[in-house]
Design a protein around this motif. Structure first.
Motif, PDB file in Angstrom:
ATOM      1  N   GLY A  24       9.796   2.786   8.332  1.00 56.41           N
ATOM      2  CA  GLY A  24       8.681   3.381   7.569  1.00 56.41           C
ATOM      3  C   GLY A  24       8.054   4.490   8.621  1.00 56.41           C
ATOM      4  N   SER A  25       7.722   5.451   8.018  1.00 54.41           N
ATOM      5  CA  SER A  25       7.253   6.863   8.649  1.00 54.41           C
ATOM      6  C   SER A  25       5.717   6.876   8.364  1.00 54.41           C
ATOM      7  N   GLY A  26       4.881   5.873   8.386  1.00 54.84           N
ATOM      8  CA  GLY A  26       3.275   6.176   8.111  1.00 54.84           C
ATOM      9  C   GLY A  26       3.021   6.522   9.631  1.00 54.84           C
ATOM     10  N   PRO A  52       7.693  12.042   4.760  1.00 48.71           N
ATOM     11  CA  PRO A  52       7.091  11.292   5.840  1.00 48.71           C
ATOM     12  C   PRO A  52       5.584  11.032   5.488  1.00 48.71           C
ATOM     13  N   GLY A  53       4.874  10.178   6.191  1.00 51.37           N
ATOM     14  CA  GLY A  53       3.469  10.169   6.070  1.00 51.37           C
ATOM     15  C   GLY A  53       3.085   8.642   5.449  1.00 51.37           C
ATOM     16  N   GLY A  54       3.910   8.303   4.628  1.00 54.76           N
ATOM     17  CA  GLY A  54       3.330   6.851   3.915  1.00 54.76           C
ATOM     18  C   GLY A  54       1.989   6.985   3.223  1.00 54.76           C
ATOM     19  N   THR A  71      -7.856  11.681   5.104  1.00 58.41           N
ATOM     20  CA  THR A  71      -8.408  13.253   4.858  1.00 58.41           C
ATOM     21  C   THR A  71      -9.384  13.307   6.291  1.00 58.41           C
ATOM     22  N   ILE A  72      -9.889  12.303   6.523  1.00 62.34           N
ATOM     23  CA  ILE A  72     -10.997  12.410   7.653  1.00 62.34           C
ATOM     24  C   ILE A  72     -10.156  12.012   9.145  1.00 62.34           C
ATOM     25  N   VAL A  73      -9.867  13.128   9.750  1.00 58.47           N
ATOM     26  CA  VAL A  73      -9.433  13.005  11.251  1.00 58.47           C
ATOM     27  C   VAL A  73     -10.440  12.581  12.468  1.00 58.47           C
ATOM     28  N   ASN A 257      14.599   8.378   2.078  1.00 60.91           N
ATOM     29  CA  ASN A 257      15.406   7.595   0.842  1.00 60.91           C
ATOM     30  C   ASN A 257      16.151   6.480   1.497  1.00 60.91           C
ATOM     31  N   GLN A 258      15.511   5.641   2.429  1.00 56.50           N
ATOM     32  CA  GLN A 258      16.378   4.514   3.110  1.00 56.50           C
ATOM     33  C   GLN A 258      15.636   3.358   2.942  1.00 56.50           C
ATOM     34  N   ASP A 259      15.870   2.340   2.211  1.00 58.46           N
ATOM     35  CA  ASP A 259      15.127   1.302   1.950  1.00 58.46           C
ATOM     36  C   ASP A 259      15.659   0.363   2.707  1.00 58.46           C
ATOM     37  N   ASN A 289       6.786  -0.687  10.576  1.00 60.34           N
ATOM     38  CA  ASN A 289       5.578   0.049  10.032  1.00 60.34           C
ATOM     39  C   ASN A 289       5.337  -0.168   8.730  1.00 60.34           C
ATOM     40  N   ALA A 290       6.343  -0.824   7.843  1.00 54.28           N
ATOM     41  CA  ALA A 290       6.073  -1.513   6.610  1.00 54.28           C
ATOM     42  C   ALA A 290       4.987  -2.384   6.583  1.00 54.28           C
ATOM     43  N   ASP A 291       4.108  -2.551   5.737  1.00 56.69           N
ATOM     44  CA  ASP A 291       2.831  -3.544   5.503  1.00 56.69           C
ATOM     45  C   ASP A 291       3.316  -4.971   6.190  1.00 56.69           C
ATOM     46  N   ASP A 438       0.874   1.377  -7.791  1.00 60.79           N
ATOM     47  CA  ASP A 438       1.817   2.050  -6.809  1.00 60.79           C
ATOM     48  C   ASP A 438       1.652   1.819  -5.292  1.00 60.79           C
ATOM     49  N   PHE A 439       0.475   1.205  -5.061  1.00 60.52           N
ATOM     50  CA  PHE A 439       0.383   0.750  -3.548  1.00 60.52           C
ATOM     51  C   PHE A 439       1.333  -0.472  -3.591  1.00 60.52           C
ATOM     52  N   GLN A 440       1.538  -0.980  -4.679  1.00 58.34           N
ATOM     53  CA  GLN A 440       2.632  -2.477  -4.386  1.00 58.34           C
ATOM     54  C   GLN A 440       3.922  -1.792  -4.435  1.00 58.34           C
ATOM     55  N   GLY A 479       1.171  -0.434  12.617  1.00 62.65           N
ATOM     56  CA  GLY A 479       0.611  -0.137  11.318  1.00 62.65           C
ATOM     57  C   GLY A 479      -0.733  -0.907  10.713  1.00 62.65           C
ATOM     58  N   ALA A 480      -1.310  -0.593   9.565  1.00 61.51           N
ATOM     59  CA  ALA A 480      -2.586  -0.997   9.406  1.00 61.51           C
ATOM     60  C   ALA A 480      -2.742  -2.781   9.104  1.00 61.51           C
ATOM     61  N   GLY A 481      -1.511  -3.234   8.691  1.00 64.29           N
ATOM     62  CA  GLY A 481      -1.520  -4.630   8.799  1.00 64.29           C
ATOM     63  C   GLY A 481      -1.439  -5.514  10.065  1.00 64.29           C
ATOM     64  N   GLY A 485      -5.669  -2.710  13.372  1.00 61.01           N
ATOM     65  CA  GLY A 485      -6.009  -2.467  12.022  1.00 61.01           C
ATOM     66  C   GLY A 485      -5.897  -0.980  11.314  1.00 61.01           C
ATOM     67  N   ALA A 486      -6.696  -0.996  10.092  1.00 58.10           N
ATOM     68  CA  ALA A 486      -6.355   0.496   9.523  1.00 58.10           C
ATOM     69  C   ALA A 486      -6.974   1.624   9.662  1.00 58.10           C
ATOM     70  N   GLY A 487      -6.807   2.693   9.193  1.00 58.03           N
ATOM     71  CA  GLY A 487      -7.521   3.868   9.670  1.00 58.03           C
ATOM     72  C   GLY A 487      -6.467   4.626  10.720  1.00 58.03           C
TER      73      GLY A 487
HETATM   74  C1  LIG Z   1      -6.532   7.039  -0.135  1.00 55.23           C
HETATM   75  C2  LIG Z   1      -6.477   6.817   1.199  1.00 55.23           C
HETATM   76  C3  LIG Z   1      -7.398   7.519   2.126  1.00 55.23           C
HETATM   77  C4  LIG Z   1      -7.779   7.103   3.306  1.00 55.23           C
HETATM   78  N1  LIG Z   1      -8.423   7.991   4.181  1.00 55.23           N
HETATM   79  C5  LIG Z   1      -8.539   7.919   5.425  1.00 55.23           C
HETATM   80  C6  LIG Z   1      -9.065   8.797   6.412  1.00 55.23           C
HETATM   81  O1  LIG Z   1      -9.862   9.733   5.625  1.00 55.23           O
HETATM   82  N2  LIG Z   1      -9.139   8.348   7.694  1.00 55.23           N
HETATM   83  C7  LIG Z   1      -8.369   7.647   8.245  1.00 55.23           C
HETATM   84  O2  LIG Z   1      -8.478   7.503   9.376  1.00 55.23           O
HETATM   85  N3  LIG Z   1      -7.882   6.636   7.468  1.00 55.23           N
HETATM   86  C8  LIG Z   1      -7.684   6.712   6.201  1.00 55.23           C
HETATM   87  N4  LIG Z   1      -7.081   5.961   5.355  1.00 55.23           N
HETATM   88  C9  LIG Z   1      -6.238   4.685   5.970  1.00 55.23           C
HETATM   89  C10 LIG Z   1      -5.154   5.180   6.728  1.00 55.23           C
HETATM   90  O3  LIG Z   1      -4.384   6.135   5.788  1.00 55.23           O
HETATM   91  C11 LIG Z   1      -3.950   4.033   6.799  1.00 55.23           C
HETATM   92  O4  LIG Z   1      -4.784   2.953   7.363  1.00 55.23           O
HETATM   93  C12 LIG Z   1      -2.870   4.586   7.593  1.00 55.23           C
HETATM   94  O5  LIG Z   1      -2.369   5.687   7.064  1.00 55.23           O
HETATM   95  C13 LIG Z   1      -1.943   3.648   7.341  1.00 55.23           C
HETATM   96  O6  LIG Z   1      -0.696   3.863   8.168  1.00 55.23           O
HETATM   97  P1  LIG Z   1       0.462   2.866   8.566  1.00 55.23           P
HETATM   98  O7  LIG Z   1       1.154   3.285  10.061  1.00 55.23           O
HETATM   99  O8  LIG Z   1       0.073   1.560   8.311  1.00 55.23           O
HETATM  100  O9  LIG Z   1       1.620   3.320   7.453  1.00 55.23           O
HETATM  101  P2  LIG Z   1       1.628   3.647   5.895  1.00 55.23           P
HETATM  102  O10 LIG Z   1       1.194   4.929   5.650  1.00 55.23           O
HETATM  103  O11 LIG Z   1       1.429   2.580   5.044  1.00 55.23           O
HETATM  104  O12 LIG Z   1       3.167   3.824   5.781  1.00 55.23           O
HETATM  105  C14 LIG Z   1       4.244   2.936   5.662  1.00 55.23           C
HETATM  106  C15 LIG Z   1       5.541   3.461   5.399  1.00 55.23           C
HETATM  107  O13 LIG Z   1       6.415   2.513   5.580  1.00 55.23           O
HETATM  108  C16 LIG Z   1       7.427   2.610   4.143  1.00 55.23           C
HETATM  109  N5  LIG Z   1       8.243   1.438   4.061  1.00 55.23           N
HETATM  110  C17 LIG Z   1       7.399   0.236   3.461  1.00 55.23           C
HETATM  111  N6  LIG Z   1       8.512  -0.589   3.269  1.00 55.23           N
HETATM  112  C18 LIG Z   1       9.809   0.158   3.728  1.00 55.23           C
HETATM  113  C19 LIG Z   1      10.971  -0.317   3.718  1.00 55.23           C
HETATM  114  N7  LIG Z   1      11.381  -1.535   3.377  1.00 55.23           N
HETATM  115  N8  LIG Z   1      12.042   0.381   4.115  1.00 55.23           N
HETATM  116  C20 LIG Z   1      11.560   1.849   4.455  1.00 55.23           C
HETATM  117  N9  LIG Z   1      10.339   2.415   4.633  1.00 55.23           N
HETATM  118  C21 LIG Z   1       9.446   1.375   4.177  1.00 55.23           C
HETATM  119  C22 LIG Z   1       6.511   3.268   3.132  1.00 55.23           C
HETATM  120  O14 LIG Z   1       7.344   4.177   2.187  1.00 55.23           O
HETATM  121  C23 LIG Z   1       5.559   4.094   3.970  1.00 55.23           C
HETATM  122  O15 LIG Z   1       5.833   5.393   4.134  1.00 55.23           O
HETATM  123  C24 LIG Z   1      -6.691   6.046   3.922  1.00 55.23           C
HETATM  124  C25 LIG Z   1      -6.098   5.372   3.206  1.00 55.23           C
HETATM  125  C26 LIG Z   1      -5.704   5.662   1.834  1.00 55.23           C
HETATM  126  C27 LIG Z   1      -4.811   4.688   0.964  1.00 55.23           C
END
Ligand SMILES: Cc1cc2nc3c(=O)[nH]c(=O)nc-3n(C[C@H](O)[C@H](O)[C@H](O)COP(=O)(O)OP(=O)(O)OC[C@H]3O[C@@H](n4cnc5c(N)ncnc54)[C@H](O)[C@@H]3O)c2cc1C
Length: 511
Positions: A24-26, A52-54, A71-73, A257-259, A289-291, A438-440, A479-481, A485-487
């Motif tokens: 995952g590239s969140g 990238p970005g999730g 959007t809020i950094v 594109n690597q699942d 970095n997946a959920d 879509d989130f799911q 990651g968020a989970g 936590g999230a953000g």
């Molecule tokens: C609409 C919205 C607005 C937000 N606004 C803000 C804000 O303004 N400021 C702030 O601080 N936070 C905000 N947040 C929260 C913040 O964006 C998230 O908590 C954070 O970006 C999550 O990052 P993460 O590292 O958990 O990864 P994620 O962004 O959840 O990315 C995980 C990645 O893993 C990939 N993945 C999952 N499973 C697999 C698999 N099996 N194989 C390969 N890849 C996989 C996914 O495709 C995804 O790209 C917002 C969230 C949302 C949804």
């Protein structure tokens, strides 16, 4: 999306370096990859999507650039640190611009509160609403700072691997009243119902219910005031692009594109991953970095999990989801601030509908993003880029989102058109939606939750899935989970925790 032409030529990777695979590239995954690269690992990031970005994926259409999520950094120093690890400065790649006001909070009666770090202006507005609450501001900000110092500075990047870590912090947490909810603590200071909303809505930004989220989340108020609220010029996607550039500059790889379908486990330790294509990548360590719920439930067989069993995952509480409408208008709305929070008529009842009753109410509260207020380059000339989000229940609501989405969008458009975006429906020239489905399905989030596990005290710190897997050796979570936590500050801190947990590459015997 990263312009391939801008990629630096990666130095040759040394096959003798231990290999780390990041799923995952969140932001959590990208930050983890940079940190592992700096520790001497050969890193491969595997991303299911095509960019990238999730949650921070970027949609470009009809000349508009839509940041899909954050959007809020806040806490920009957490990004600075990653650039520093690579001998660079964040400003080499990304320009962060402070935003003021942080948010315009618009109440249902049409009155507004411009929330910012301009103390005099904030006090003036508090006095207008409730003169008796003016002294509460300083007292609340002091409490928020004290919570920040413990909740973020001490605990945010501390690994909670042992229950004794939890016991050690308990006295501080009790002193700071973290057993109270955010709304509960705010109500101790402010009497006016509107001010209670202004100072308590923040958990919603990270998927929490202000009436249930631990008051530790009151630290966000201080975090914002101290470091400001920023926007990445060109969009939040520029930060993800910048991190990818750092990873490539370290000689490492990001594959799209690597699942990943399975984390391979032998003798209780992660040994690599299997992709949907059947390809197997061996690894010395795996970072997911997946959920977190998805990782345990679907990427690892039940037989290797004793703590995160299917039953525990099913029983856990998940954050709300979101309905998002991204739209471009052919005219501009210059009176609309960069960030607007539009409150509906109900507060506690509405979040109870979302979190407990799992009802998608028609009297929603909304967050409206108008990035072109700060960066006009995100829309064609004379146009505005927007997204509006409505917090909605996660997939347990049973709502058929593909069927409901358009009617819900229309309801939101009608409300915006009747309030701050007059004539909206005639101005829209670009449109797309994102729903809990879509989130799911797209982001592989358990129950379609937008922010992973709900941030409540009994699902925080040691109680949250650990950054070093409790069940499998050499498997790490960011990651968020996971903790904290999230953000963006949360997920960047989750990667920072790895520094304390993962040894430098040269100390590992290569498998
Ligand atoms: C609409 C919205 C607005 C937000 N606004 C803000 C804000 O303004 N400021 C702030 O601080 N936070 C905000 N947040 C929260 C913040 O964006 C998230 O908590 C954070 O970006 C999550 O990052 P993460 O590292 O958990 O990864 P994620 O962004 O959840 O990315 C995980 C990645 O893993 C990939 N993945 C999952 N499973 C697999 C698999 N099996 N194989 C390969 N890849 C996989 C996914 O495709 C995804 O790209 C917002 C969230 C949302 C949804």
């Amino acid at each position: 999306m990263l312009d391939p032409g801008s990629r630096p030529t990666p130095p040759m990777r040394n096959d003798h370096q231990p290999h780390a695979v990041v799923i995952g590239s969140g932001f959590g995954g990208l930050a983890a990859a940079v940190r592992l690269g700096a520790k001497g690992y050969r890193v491969t990031v595997l991303e299911k999507l095509d960019a990238p970005g999730g949650r921070a994926y970027v949609f470009k259409q009809d000349g508009f650039t839509f940041d899909a999520g954050p959007t809020i950094v806040t806490a920009p120093y957490l990004f600075e640190e990653l650039w520093k690890l690579c001998g660079k400065k964040l400003s080499d790649d990304v320009t962060l611009k402070p935003i003021s006001p942080f948010y315009r909070i618009r109440f249902n009666d049409g009155t507004c509160f411009d929330y910012s770090d301009d103390k005099a202006d904030v006090l003036r507005q508090i006095a207008q609403l409730c003169p008796d609450d003016v002294p509460a501001y300083d007292r609340f900000m002091k409490a928020s700072e004290a919570i920040f110092k413990v909740g973020f500075e001490q605990l945010g990047d501390m690994p909670f691997n042992n229950f004794t870590d939890m016991v050690k912090i308990a006295p501080d947490m009790i002193k700071l009243e973290s057993y109270r909810s955010v709304y509960g603590l705010v109500s101790k200071y402010f009497r006016d119902p509107k001010l209670r909303v202004v100072f308590s809505f923040h958990p919603l930004l990270v998927g929490g219910n202000p009436f249930n989220a631990t008051s530790v989340y009151c630290l966000i108020t201080f975090l914002e005031k101290h470091w400001g609220v920023h926007f990445a010029m060109g969009g939040t996607g520029k930060l993800a692009e910048g991190l990818v550039k750092l990873i490539l500059g370290q000689g490492n790889i990001v594959r799209y594109n690597q699942d990943v379908r399975e984390i391979m486990v032998e003798n209780g330790a992660a040994t690599g991953v299997r992709l949907a294509s059947g390809e197997v990548l061996a690894a010395d360590i795996v970072v997911s970095n997946a959920d977190s719920a998805w990782t345990y439930r679907y990427l690892l067989p039940a037989a290797v999990r004793s703590r995160w069993t299917d039953r525990k995952i099913e029983k856990a509480r998940y954050s709300m989801s979101l309905f998002l409408w991204y739209f471009g208008t052919k005219k501009q709305y210059p009176d609309v601030k960069h960030h607007t929070i539009m409150l509906g008529p109900r507060y506690k009842e509405l979040v109870t509908d979302i979190f407990k009753r799992k009802i998608c109410a028609d009297d929603f509260s909304l967050y409206l993003h108008r990035p072109t207020a700060t960066d006009p380059s995100l829309a064609p000339e004379g146009c505005d880029t927007f997204y509006v989000l409505s917090p909605v229940p996660h997939m347990d609501s049973g709502i058929n989102w593909p069927a409901k989405a358009e009617s819900y969008r229309k309801l939101i458009a009608k409300e915006l058109g009747a309030t701050i975006l007059p004539d909206l429906e005639n101005q829209v020239v670009s449109s797309r939606m994102l729903t809990p489905q879509d989130f799911q399905d797209r982001l592989s989030s358990f129950r379609g939750a937008a922010f992973g596990l709900e941030p409540i005290l009994t699902q925080s710190a040691w109680f949250r899935p650990h950054n070093k897997s409790e069940d499998i050796d050499r498997l790490y979570l960011v990651g968020a989970g996971t903790h904290p936590g999230a953000g963006l500050p949360g997920v960047l801190s989750s990667a920072r925790v790895l520094d304390a947990l993962i040894p430098d590459a040269h100390t590992l015997v290569k498998s």
